[in-house]
Design a protein around this motif. Structure first.
Motif, PDB file in Angstrom:
ATOM      1  N   ASP A 189       0.832  -1.205   0.000  1.00 42.92           N
ATOM      2  CA  ASP A 189       0.000   0.000   0.000  1.00 42.92           C
ATOM      3  C   ASP A 189       0.866   1.255   0.000  1.00 42.92           C
ATOM      4  OD1 ASP A 189      -2.386  -1.390  -0.048  1.00 42.92           O
ATOM      5  OD2 ASP A 189      -2.592  -1.439   2.129  1.00 42.92           O
ATOM      6  N   ALA A 190       1.955   1.229   0.766  1.00 44.57           N
ATOM      7  CA  ALA A 190       2.836   2.398   0.824  1.00 44.57           C
ATOM      8  C   ALA A 190       3.470   2.688  -0.531  1.00 44.57           C
ATOM      9  CB  ALA A 190       3.919   2.177   1.886  1.00 44.57           C
ATOM     10  N   VAL A 191       3.926   1.640  -1.226  1.00 46.92           N
ATOM     11  CA  VAL A 191       4.528   1.832  -2.548  1.00 46.92           C
ATOM     12  C   VAL A 191       3.483   2.348  -3.537  1.00 46.92           C
ATOM     13  CG1 VAL A 191       5.516   0.597  -4.517  1.00 46.92           C
ATOM     14  CG2 VAL A 191       6.409   0.191  -2.218  1.00 46.92           C
ATOM     15  N   ALA A 192       2.265   1.825  -3.455  1.00 48.05           N
ATOM     16  CA  ALA A 192       1.201   2.307  -4.333  1.00 48.05           C
ATOM     17  C   ALA A 192       0.931   3.791  -4.082  1.00 48.05           C
ATOM     18  CB  ALA A 192      -0.065   1.484  -4.114  1.00 48.05           C
ATOM     19  N   ASP A 193       0.912   4.219  -2.829  1.00 51.62           N
ATOM     20  CA  ASP A 193       0.708   5.632  -2.510  1.00 51.62           C
ATOM     21  C   ASP A 193       1.844   6.488  -3.071  1.00 51.62           C
ATOM     22  OD1 ASP A 193      -1.666   5.189  -1.165  1.00 51.62           O
ATOM     23  OD2 ASP A 193      -0.676   4.852   0.758  1.00 51.62           O
ATOM     24  N   LEU A 194       3.068   6.003  -2.949  1.00 49.28           N
ATOM     25  CA  LEU A 194       4.210   6.747  -3.487  1.00 49.28           C
ATOM     26  C   LEU A 194       4.123   6.840  -5.003  1.00 49.28           C
ATOM     27  CD1 LEU A 194       6.998   5.187  -1.234  1.00 49.28           C
ATOM     28  CD2 LEU A 194       6.245   7.571  -1.185  1.00 49.28           C
ATOM     29  N   ALA A 195       3.741   5.746  -5.659  1.00 50.17           N
ATOM     30  CA  ALA A 195       3.635   5.755  -7.122  1.00 50.17           C
ATOM     31  C   ALA A 195       2.564   6.739  -7.579  1.00 50.17           C
ATOM     32  CB  ALA A 195       3.320   4.349  -7.627  1.00 50.17           C
ATOM     33  N   VAL A 196       1.445   6.799  -6.861  1.00 54.31           N
ATOM     34  CA  VAL A 196       0.374   7.732  -7.212  1.00 54.31           C
ATOM     35  C   VAL A 196       0.865   9.170  -7.100  1.00 54.31           C
ATOM     36  CG1 VAL A 196      -1.825   8.654  -6.388  1.00 54.31           C
ATOM     37  CG2 VAL A 196      -1.549   6.197  -6.700  1.00 54.31           C
ATOM     38  N   GLY A 197       1.679   9.469  -6.091  1.00 54.21           N
ATOM     39  CA  GLY A 197       2.200  10.810  -5.939  1.00 54.21           C
ATOM     40  C   GLY A 197       3.255  11.174  -6.962  1.00 54.21           C
ATOM     41  N   LEU A 198       3.980  10.177  -7.473  1.00 53.82           N
ATOM     42  CA  LEU A 198       5.077  10.438  -8.400  1.00 53.82           C
ATOM     43  C   LEU A 198       4.652  10.446  -9.863  1.00 53.82           C
ATOM     44  CD1 LEU A 198       7.718   8.157  -6.652  1.00 53.82           C
ATOM     45  CD2 LEU A 198       7.904  10.642  -6.872  1.00 53.82           C
ATOM     46  N   LEU A 210       0.747  -5.349  -5.688  1.00 50.83           N
ATOM     47  CA  LEU A 210       0.963  -3.953  -6.068  1.00 50.83           C
ATOM     48  C   LEU A 210      -0.031  -3.513  -7.137  1.00 50.83           C
ATOM     49  CD1 LEU A 210       4.850  -4.036  -6.140  1.00 50.83           C
ATOM     50  CD2 LEU A 210       3.491  -2.554  -4.667  1.00 50.83           C
ATOM     51  N   ALA A 211      -0.274  -4.373  -8.125  1.00 48.85           N
ATOM     52  CA  ALA A 211      -1.235  -4.038  -9.175  1.00 48.85           C
ATOM     53  C   ALA A 211      -2.627  -3.843  -8.593  1.00 48.85           C
ATOM     54  CB  ALA A 211      -1.238  -5.129 -10.242  1.00 48.85           C
ATOM     55  N   ALA A 212      -3.001  -4.689  -7.616  1.00 46.77           N
ATOM     56  CA  ALA A 212      -4.314  -4.547  -6.981  1.00 46.77           C
ATOM     57  C   ALA A 212      -4.387  -3.254  -6.170  1.00 46.77           C
ATOM     58  CB  ALA A 212      -4.594  -5.753  -6.089  1.00 46.77           C
ATOM     59  N   ALA A 213      -3.311  -2.918  -5.463  1.00 47.75           N
ATOM     60  CA  ALA A 213      -3.296  -1.682  -4.673  1.00 47.75           C
ATOM     61  C   ALA A 213      -3.380  -0.454  -5.569  1.00 47.75           C
ATOM     62  CB  ALA A 213      -2.035  -1.638  -3.810  1.00 47.75           C
ATOM     63  N   LEU A 214      -2.702  -0.489  -6.701  1.00 49.20           N
ATOM     64  CA  LEU A 214      -2.772   0.636  -7.632  1.00 49.20           C
ATOM     65  C   LEU A 214      -4.156   0.736  -8.267  1.00 49.20           C
ATOM     66  CD1 LEU A 214       0.736   0.232  -9.269  1.00 49.20           C
ATOM     67  CD2 LEU A 214      -0.075   2.291  -8.096  1.00 49.20           C
ATOM     68  N   ASP A 215      -4.734  -0.408  -8.591  1.00 52.38           N
ATOM     69  CA  ASP A 215      -6.071  -0.403  -9.183  1.00 52.38           C
ATOM     70  C   ASP A 215      -7.087   0.202  -8.214  1.00 52.38           C
ATOM     71  OD1 ASP A 215      -7.753  -1.330 -11.482  1.00 52.38           O
ATOM     72  OD2 ASP A 215      -8.739  -2.450  -9.878  1.00 52.38           O
TER      73      ASP A 215
END
Length: 625
Positions: free
Chosen positions: A162-171, A190-195
């Motif tokens: 979840d933390a990596v997904a949040d960072l990716a959304v911000g970047l 990770l794919a599910a968290a990003l989705d």
């Protein structure tokens, strides 16, 4: 027009481009695949440049494989940088960047519409309540176009996916994002968290077939801005000129490519920052000693969670000694002590319990019952194990069943290292009414079950979700591995177990409380452990404080001596003879001269056709002591 072509030939002495004439009317461009004649046969090559100097061109390009650009000049520069870093060849590395062509999938992908730009949906960030020093500055500087390299270690209460997904959304608002994960199950999470955050990621898995790899590769190369999630080769994803690579769990050896030249996804990400306006963010529950070396050298900046906040956000871990009162023979040495059994019985009233073991199987190592020496195979020297209850001891390497002790001649054995199946049997006798399941690579479990369950898990197979209690066994077995990174790797694995336990739960570590790795787990101090480990290796002159070349060659081959003679002030350790091969370690404080000496040796031997049987790795992650 002359094309400089990198041919698909991995011989070190031919590691350069070759000039070919472009036939009239052939639409050749930089980055396309062509077929050329080389050494009497047709091979595939990639055009790296076009020029007008015909002095070295002796043949025409035979065919244009496809008009699609598969390797930009920037990506070619990254391939070259990785090949040079690991003393490999361009052809060794480019095969991980450009998949084998699948014509039908390529045609369909080129005709498909471009992937839409990511439009994240607002969601509560998992990092919102965690103070991280330097994170806001990192995001702001990246938004201004600066290429940065940083590391972020997260306490175990935080879900790293979840933390990596949040960072990716911000970047992703300021460039493409590549997320590199150790295993396919991490990629799926990770794919599910990003989705869930409204971002549809392009997924690149090592196990995908040719059609899927070609389709995703083409879609990624055409996208204006996207999020790519994949296993280690995703570090080479051909996205735009600006963005960020997030590497999850860089200490995991799954991020090291097994084939030559043995690159690490972390180093690929850092090298990408030298050839592109590309940032790198290393995220994990654990800080590897290699990252600690990068931090000490100033090449990676730490994003730190304050100590008190870290401890509050860490699952409580306790050390439970194995040894008890020596006067009581029944409690002299227990694999699972009574206090751990009581804690498991209490926790099973409300939910599942994780029991972490070092290895899968039944009995993975035995001792001679007569002299107590470790049982090794007399044929190949491999470990002796037992596959099932009542089975005869058998070598785990070559399968030889006839065993007798080389010291005393005995044939009876005592169990020394137990696997998941044997542990399940032991727990089944103690908890006959509780469902027990072995979870490993062959028997995966996607998510944590509800209610009372005992899950015997091997490292890396922990299911998603959180248990009420975690119990870590085989501590001394893991710490006794003959590898320089044994303690650091053990701490990384234990932290992954703690990350699968509820915030108000606890983890019991059955082993010596005085072991530094156990102390670091109990104190929730993986960063301090990495710094102390690096300091000790600096004093001892061991990697990563120095650089290392691991050379394996047939017995009597002077390859290691040739490397040592080519670099001043090198330390030579070895040889260690195994079967008909020997291993050498060449240590040196600087990478450039060591790499040059290795490169000179392999080029010379390649030209003389004497390179067979010789394998070289620069700065390998696993290093036997």
């Amino acid at each position: 027009m002359i094309a400089a072509v990198a041919v698909d030939v991995a011989l070190p002495h031919l590691d350069r481009t070759f000039d070919y004439r472009v036939p009239e009317g052939m639409a050749v461009a930089v980055g396309v695949r062509v077929r050329v004649a080389f050494a009497g046969r047709l091979v595939t090559g990639i055009v790296l440049a076009l020029h007008d100097d015909a002095s070295h061109a002796t043949a025409d390009i035979r065919a244009l494989v496809s008009p699609a650009t598969v390797l930009t000049q920037t990506m070619a520069a990254l391939v070259r940088a990785v090949a040079d870093r690991y003393a490999g060849t361009f052809a060794d590395v480019v095969r991980f960047v450009v998949p084998p062509r699948h014509a039908r999938a390529e045609t369909a992908a080129l005709a498909a519409p471009l992937a839409p730009l990511p439009t994240p949906q607002p969601i509560a960030s998992s990092l919102a309540a965690l103070p991280v020093r330097g994170l806001d500055a990192f995001m702001a500087r990246h938004a201004r176009g600066e290429a940065l390299a940083a590391c972020l270690e997260l306490p175990t209460v935080i879900d790293v996916h979840d933390a990596v997904a949040d960072l990716a959304v911000g970047l992703v608002a300021h460039g493409s994002v590549i997320v590199v994960a150790p295993a396919a199950r991490d990629v799926d999470a990770l794919a599910a968290a990003l989705d869930a955050r409204g971002v549809s990621a392009l997924v690149m898995r090592a196990g995908d077939g040719p059609s899927a790899r070609q389709r995703v590769f083409t879609a990624v190369s055409r996208a204006e801005r996207c999020v790519v999630v994949g296993t280690r080769a995703a570090a080479f994803a051909p996205v735009g000129e600006r963005g960020t690579t997030i590497v999850l769990g860089d200490g995991d050896d799954a991020l090291v490519e097994a084939q030559a030249p043995g690159w690490h996804a972390r180093e690929v990400a850092l090298l990408r920052g030298t050839v592109q306006s590309w940032s790198t963010l290393l995220v994990s529950h654990h800080r590897s000693v290699e990252v600690a070396a990068h931090v000490a050298a100033g090449t990676v900046r730490p994003l730190e969670v304050p100590r008190e906040a870290w401890r509050r956000a860490s699952v409580r871990c306790e050390a439970v000694p194995e040894r008890y009162d020596d006067a009581d023979p029944l409690l002299h040495r227990l694999r699972i002590p009574p206090s751990a059994f009581r804690a498991m019985r209490e926790a099973l009233r409300t939910g599942p319990v994780l029991v972490s073991v070092a290895q899968r199987g039944y009995v993975t190592a035995v001792r001679c019952a007569g002299c107590r020496e470790s049982a090794r195979c007399t044929a190949c020297g491999g470990p002796i194990g037992v596959a099932a209850e009542g089975a005869a001891p058998r070598c785990r390497w070559c399968g030889t069943a006839a065993w007798s002790c080389t010291w005393c001649g005995g044939t009876r054995v005592l169990f020394r290292a137990l696997g998941g199946e044997r542990t399940r049997e032991e727990l089944g006798r103690a908890f006959p009414d509780v469902p027990i399941r072995v979870v490993d690579a062959e028997h995966p479990l996607p998510t944590m079950p509800e209610g009372p369950h005992l899950l015997v898990v091997t490292p890396g197979a922990e299911p998603r979700g959180r248990a009420v209690l975690g119990v870590i066994l085989d501590v001394e077995t893991v710490l006794a591995r003959h590898d320089l990174n044994a303690a650091s790797e053990a701490l990384r694995r234990w932290l992954e177990v703690a990350a699968r336990v509820q915030p108000d739960g606890r983890v019991l570590v059955v082993g010596s409380p005085t072991a530094p790795a156990v102390q670091a787990l109990v104190r929730a101090d993986p960063v301090g452990f990495a710094d102390r480990e690096l300091a000790a290796r600096t004093v001892a002159g061991l990697p990563p404080a120095v650089h290392c070349a691991l050379i394996e060659a047939p017995v009597g081959t002077p390859a290691a001596r040739e490397v040592a003679d080519g670099v001043a002030a090198a330390r030579v350790l070895g040889p260690v003879v195994r079967s008909d091969a020997e291993r050498w370690l060449i240590l040196h404080a600087e990478l450039v001269p060591l790499r040059a000496a290795v490169r000179a040796m392999v080029v010379r031997r390649s030209a003389g056709k004497t390179l067979a049987g010789i394998a070289v790795r620069l700065d390998p992650l696993e290093l036997a002591t």
